[in-house]
Write an enzyme that holds these catalytic residues in place. Sequence first.
Site, short mmCIF file in Angstrom:
data_model
loop_
_atom_site.label_atom_id
_atom_site.label_comp_id
_atom_site.label_asym_id
_atom_site.label_seq_id
_atom_site.Cartn_x
_atom_site.Cartn_y
_atom_site.Cartn_z
N LYS A 58 -5.44 -15.54 4.02
CA LYS A 58 -5.55 -14.41 3.23
C LYS A 58 -3.83 -13.60 2.66
CE LYS A 58 -7.45 -10.52 4.68
NZ LYS A 58 -6.74 -9.56 3.75
N ASN A 59 -3.14 -13.06 3.78
CA ASN A 59 -2.38 -12.73 2.87
C ASN A 59 -1.27 -12.97 1.81
OD1 ASN A 59 -4.19 -10.70 3.71
ND2 ASN A 59 -3.09 -9.54 5.28
N ARG A 87 -8.08 -3.91 -0.61
CA ARG A 87 -5.92 -2.79 -1.22
C ARG A 87 -5.16 -3.88 -2.25
NH1 ARG A 87 -3.03 1.01 0.64
NH2 ARG A 87 -0.81 0.67 0.39
N CYS A 127 -9.50 -2.04 4.41
CA CYS A 127 -9.96 -1.94 5.38
C CYS A 127 -9.68 -0.22 6.41
CB CYS A 127 -9.12 -2.70 6.55
SG CYS A 127 -10.17 -5.02 7.03
N ARG A 163 -3.33 4.98 3.53
CA ARG A 163 -2.85 3.62 2.87
C ARG A 163 -2.59 4.14 1.85
NH1 ARG A 163 -5.81 -1.65 3.99
NH2 ARG A 163 -3.77 -2.40 4.06
N PRO A 164 -1.50 5.15 1.12
CA PRO A 164 -0.74 5.16 0.44
C PRO A 164 -0.55 4.53 -0.60
CG PRO A 164 0.44 6.48 1.84
CD PRO A 164 -0.75 5.65 2.74
N ILE A 165 -0.17 4.89 -2.06
CA ILE A 165 0.25 3.91 -3.18
C ILE A 165 1.75 4.52 -3.51
CG2 ILE A 165 -1.79 2.01 -3.13
CD1 ILE A 165 -1.84 4.17 -6.06
N ASP A 166 2.19 5.18 -2.98
CA ASP A 166 2.90 5.69 -3.57
C ASP A 166 4.37 5.25 -4.24
OD1 ASP A 166 3.82 6.02 -0.49
OD2 ASP A 166 5.06 7.48 -0.13
N ASP A 194 -2.43 -6.32 12.28
CA ASP A 194 -3.25 -6.75 11.86
C ASP A 194 -3.74 -8.31 13.59
OD1 ASP A 194 -2.29 -8.36 8.43
OD2 ASP A 194 -2.71 -5.95 9.69
N ILE A 199 2.43 1.05 11.81
CA ILE A 199 2.15 0.53 11.22
C ILE A 199 0.49 1.73 11.01
CG2 ILE A 199 1.38 -0.84 9.14
CD1 ILE A 199 3.76 -1.51 10.77
N ARG A 225 -14.56 -11.23 5.43
CA ARG A 225 -13.28 -10.71 3.67
C ARG A 225 -12.20 -11.87 4.39
NH1 ARG A 225 -11.12 -5.02 3.99
NH2 ARG A 225 -9.85 -5.53 2.60
C1 EPZ Z 1 -0.29 -5.80 3.77
O1 EPZ Z 1 -0.96 -4.22 3.68
C2 EPZ Z 1 -1.74 -6.25 4.24
N1 EPZ Z 1 -2.95 -6.92 3.60
C3 EPZ Z 1 -2.15 -6.24 5.43
O2 EPZ Z 1 -3.36 -6.49 6.01
C4 EPZ Z 1 -1.43 -5.78 6.64
O3 EPZ Z 1 -1.68 -5.22 7.72
C5 EPZ Z 1 0.70 -4.86 6.07
O4 EPZ Z 1 0.29 -5.82 5.33
C6 EPZ Z 1 1.23 -4.95 7.49
O5 EPZ Z 1 1.47 -5.97 7.76
C7 EPZ Z 1 -2.73 -7.97 2.38
O6 EPZ Z 1 -1.40 -8.27 2.39
C8 EPZ Z 1 -3.76 -8.11 0.93
P1 EPZ Z 1 2.11 -1.72 3.53
P2 EPZ Z 1 -0.32 -3.65 2.81
O7 EPZ Z 1 2.53 -1.68 2.67
O8 EPZ Z 1 -0.03 -4.04 1.87
C9 EPZ Z 1 1.94 2.46 3.82
C10 EPZ Z 1 -5.79 -7.54 7.03
O9 EPZ Z 1 -6.08 -7.22 7.61
N2 EPZ Z 1 2.50 2.66 2.89
O10 EPZ Z 1 3.10 -2.87 4.54
O11 EPZ Z 1 -1.13 -2.55 2.44
C11 EPZ Z 1 0.57 2.66 4.59
O12 EPZ Z 1 0.44 3.41 5.15
C12 EPZ Z 1 -4.60 -6.16 6.77
O13 EPZ Z 1 -5.23 -8.40 6.63
C13 EPZ Z 1 2.59 4.15 2.24
O14 EPZ Z 1 2.77 4.75 3.17
O15 EPZ Z 1 0.52 -3.03 3.68
C14 EPZ Z 1 1.24 1.67 6.36
O16 EPZ Z 1 1.40 3.10 6.63
C15 EPZ Z 1 -4.88 -4.97 6.89
N3 EPZ Z 1 2.82 4.42 1.05
C16 EPZ Z 1 2.52 1.31 6.10
O17 EPZ Z 1 3.41 1.69 4.86
C17 EPZ Z 1 2.58 3.00 -0.07
O18 EPZ Z 1 3.04 2.99 -1.02
C18 EPZ Z 1 2.62 -0.29 6.05
O19 EPZ Z 1 1.29 -0.41 4.68
C19 EPZ Z 1 2.58 1.87 0.64
C20 EPZ Z 1 2.25 2.01 2.12
#
Ligand code: EPZ
Length: 416
Positions: A22-23, A92, A116, A121-124, A304, A326, A396
Amino acid sequence: MSEIHVRGLRALQGEVLIQGSKNAVLPMMAAAVLHKGTTVLVNVPRIQDVFCMMGILEYIGCVCTLDQGILTINAQHIKENRLPSERVKRMRSSIILLGALVGRTGEAYTGYPGGCSIGKRPIDFHLKALEKLGVSIREEDGCLEAKADELKGGIIEFPFPSVGATENALLAAVVADGITEIRGAAMEPEIQSFCSFLESMGAKVKGQGTSCIKVEGVKSFHDTCFFVPGDRIVAGTYLAAAMAGKGQVRLKGVPACHLSAVIRELKNMGGDLEEEENGLILTMDRQILPADIVTGPYPDFPTDLQSPFLSLMCVADGISNMEETIFEGRFETAQELRKMGAVIEEKENKAAIKGKRALWGCHVAAPDLRGGAALIVAGLSAEGTTIVSGCRHIERGYEDICRDLQMLGAEVYRKV
Ligand code: EPZ
């Protein structure tokens, strides 16, 4: 509302082919928007997030067909750069279409992504990375407007190796003028396969799998046909299921090297692992041993699989500890496991689990995608039958978890 019924304490025996990741596939689908032509992806899982992403791509003008795991995306004509908010909110990954659409058309409009509920889960990181490449971003009433007259290469430094933000940065960098350096990049196998996919369509990317990825922008891409790697998280889920049910299972279609941290913990917990070229065999014929696990960015233990391993710890012979570094909201499953008799004490991002011989089956509700799978794992080590509701979360990311676990000899079936 469908439910999944699990009969516990039945040894597992069998083999299963692991679905496509998926990812890994979701960013590849987003990248297809960059190319005024056809992209073919092979080994695509039939999961809700793929269908949702297909719906978004079709909404903006792509033509998508998915047949026998082969997804064909024709992005010759992009006619819309406003993403449909109802679909965007469902997952996401929709946020990475920002980079792809700005890369293709110079502007994009979207709402905030869903996914989820495992934390804020911010996007900054995503937005700051795109701004470094010349994108101007305006946020108003929950809508994001991203515009770039010209994308220019630059240096992006992530304070945390965010998977999604690394993907968004790559999607803009591959068409930016000049060189982009992404420092503090995520190193997950899904990032590595994404970069290989980008190269297969004509992008110039180096350093994937390290924390520094270098990209030289190109003006156009060519058609490509790419094989999506097996889903290491689905594989890890089924390995946890085999530990819970005991017996011997063989997983095919996923490289063991993507699961090193998971294999280490499975061995610590009493499992016997035999690695094969593109799969592995797990044998488990004893009570589970307790463990101390800390999740972290790759190559550490994947967040995960935290919930499925929390389920295993509930029936380990002793006290285990789980630390989630995480996502701050990823212990929701503990509440449902307690209904099955689990003894879990949480304190901030840590949980102490007092194992017992068996849980007891009852009605539980999936709190999220991996939490739902974890409850099925728990059901395999519970007396009686466990009924898991909230299957929409599980669908999903798992193509057909009942079919797959039945292939491994488990008595797991869906009841509508
Ligand atoms: C990806 O999510 C995966 N989803 C997640 O899998 C996975 O748990 C995660 O990476 C970590 O490996 C997909 O690939 C679709 P991150 P993502 O950005 O990209 C913080 C599943 O079950 N952060 O690596 O959203 C965030 O809050 C899903 O398949 C910011 O602060 O994860 C978190 O604490 C769940 N600002 C950390 O970074 C941002 O702009 C890691 O998030 C982005 C993230």
